[in-house]
Motif scaffolding. Structure first.
Motif, mmCIF file in Angstrom:
data_model
loop_
_atom_site.group_PDB
_atom_site.id
_atom_site.type_symbol
_atom_site.label_atom_id
_atom_site.label_comp_id
_atom_site.label_asym_id
_atom_site.label_seq_id
_atom_site.Cartn_x
_atom_site.Cartn_y
_atom_site.Cartn_z
ATOM 1 N N UNK A 1 68.261 50.574 19.425
ATOM 2 C CA UNK A 1 68.967 51.545 18.582
ATOM 3 C C UNK A 1 68.122 51.952 17.380
ATOM 4 N N UNK A 2 67.302 51.020 16.885
ATOM 5 C CA UNK A 2 66.415 51.348 15.764
ATOM 6 C C UNK A 2 65.354 52.359 16.179
ATOM 7 N N UNK A 3 64.945 52.312 17.447
ATOM 8 C CA UNK A 3 63.932 53.252 17.948
ATOM 9 C C UNK A 3 64.532 54.559 18.441
ATOM 10 N N UNK A 4 65.861 54.622 18.458
ATOM 11 C CA UNK A 4 66.530 55.825 18.937
ATOM 12 C C UNK A 4 66.447 56.919 17.876
ATOM 13 N N UNK A 5 66.229 58.177 18.242
ATOM 14 C CA UNK A 5 66.233 59.259 17.244
ATOM 15 C C UNK A 5 67.619 59.408 16.616
ATOM 16 N N UNK A 6 67.672 59.997 15.469
ATOM 17 C CA UNK A 6 68.935 60.133 14.744
ATOM 18 C C UNK A 6 69.760 61.260 15.361
#
Length: 429
Positions: free
Chosen positions: A212-217
């Protein structure tokens, strides 16, 4: 705190501790009743202070409780080793029937007793998401309405006057944006969020947080069944197919606890009748025989618009102009092998299959825990050939027969029997 309860199909689970130390808590039972009501009592039967499971196997997770429902082929007293054997057998059956991705689940994973069926699906999903992130998520064009500093797209005059009467350096426009804010990415993100709320596995929680941290906003939206119907497969989204398939299973089977947020529920259940039918079909296909073809779910018109559908049709080609047809109908139920008495409806059904497919032999195939040699029984009528009398005894031409067949699902080491295809061929042909 998480705990796992293993039961077999048709067993009971109540608020009162049984002889194996298994019991439900009141809030868990309430959640099961609620789920059962929503699904028309398909998966289990509500009983006093508990539930009785039916012919559905798989896993139910309620908060920190995981209930594994396993198949079983006899009514003998349950040993601890039975749970281990059937846990592994179920996972392998799902793997062979392609309900678990073969490439994602290693043999080592299948043999880990503590690894529940849900954990395997969760790991598969996280592997797929990780692969998508490495390759780069899909960007798509979408329409956006907002204030911008440069005039682009179409100016929305009404909104521009309302919002930019003072700030005349801004323009309220309707324009296209090319970014990650699209439905497929929102579905994948929603699946990750649900897993984070469900799993009690610390390793999985850590992986979910990193993904989730690497997921785009992008904006997370509540996903419903109609969202999946809107997804159109194209060259950009073809890599998403496996992740979307698992995300659909997770999202549509997720029942959040609105009141307390502690008893969230996820179910993954399979009809054992259908799974047994598909497993037998795939194992027959694995058993290569150049002279025998196996087809699945054939049908013919029976009466008016109604059809009849045998599970499996086998055709043996002795030579170019000589072929024999055999019918197999799979039945996942416990039948007494010492005195097998199939229902009249099943026997009548096989009689009709024999006539419609011009088959001389058919078989009702039941699972069992022993090796049994069975014989064919004869139908009295239905062919042009008549039984004839030899020395005052009726002798049949054996042109319309049906067998009640039994096959051992497990081998001598309590692993899934991988020779089942060969054994079935020997029983009917």
């Amino acid at each position: 705190m998480s705990r796992v309860i293993q039961v077999f199909e048709f067993e009971k689970l109540t608020l009162h501790m049984d002889w194996r130390g298994r019991s439900l808590e009141p809030r868990e039972l309430d959640k099961l009743y609620e789920f059962n009501d929503k699904n028309n009592n398909v998966y289990f039967t509500g009983i006093r202070d508990g539930v009785k499971f039916k012919n559905y196997v798989g896993v139910i997770q309620i908060g920190g409780l995981t209930i594994e429902i396993l198949p079983k082929t006899d009514k003998n007293v349950v040993e601890d080793s039975d749970f281990t054997a059937w846990h592994g057998a179920l996972l392998n059956m799902l793997k062979i029937c392609k309900h678990i991705n073969v490439n994602s689940v290693s043999e080592a994973n299948l043999k880990r007793k503590h690894n529940s069926l849900l954990d395997l699906y969760f790991e598969m999903y996280l592997d797929e998401v990780q692969s998508l992130l490495r390759a780069g998520l899909v960007k798509q064009y979408r329409r956006d309405s907002s204030n911008v500093l440069a005039l682009k797209g179409r100016l929305d005059f009404n909104k521009n006057i309302q919002q930019n009467l003072i700030h005349q350096e801004r323009f309220y426009t309707v324009h296209q944006v090319y970014d990650f804010e699209n439905l497929v990415n929102q579905i994948i993100l929603r699946g990750l969020s649900i897993l984070g709320a469900l799993t009690y596995n610390s390793q999985l929680k850590d992986r979910i947080a990193r993904l989730k941290a690497n997921f785009p906003e992008i904006k997370e939206i509540p996903i419903q069944k109609h969202h999946f119907e809107k997804v159109k497969e194209n060259r950009k989204t073809v890599a998403y197919s496996r992740a979307l398939q698992i995300a659909k299973m997770i999202i549509l089977n997720y029942s959040p606890d609105i009141r307390s947020g502690q008893e969230n529920m996820l179910t993954l259940l399979f009809d054992m009748n259908k799974l047994w039918e598909e497993y037998v079909y795939r194992m027959l296909l694995r058993t290569k025989n150049d002279n025998i073809t196996v087809s699945f779910q054939n049908k013919q018109v029976f009466w008016e618009g109604r059809t009849i559908r045998p599970d499996l049709v086998l055709i043996r080609n002795k030579n170019k102009d000589n072929a024999e047809t055999f019918i197999i109908d799979t039945k996942w139920k416990v039948l007494d092998a010492t005195n097998p008495k199939p229902s009249d409806n099943d026997l009548k059904q096989m009689y009709a299959y024999n006539l419609y497919w011009d088959a001389k032999r058919s078989m009702l195939l039941y699972p069992n825990s022993k090796v049994i040699n069975e014989g064919f029984g004869n139908y009295w009528k239905g062919r042009e050939e008549k039984p004839h009398e030899i020395e005052h005894k009726i002798e049949y031409d054996r042109t319309n027969q049906c067998k009640v067949g039994f096959i051992n699902v497990l081998d001598e080491n309590d692993y899934l029997n991988l020779n089942i295809g060969t054994e079935i061929f020997e029983k009917i042909i």
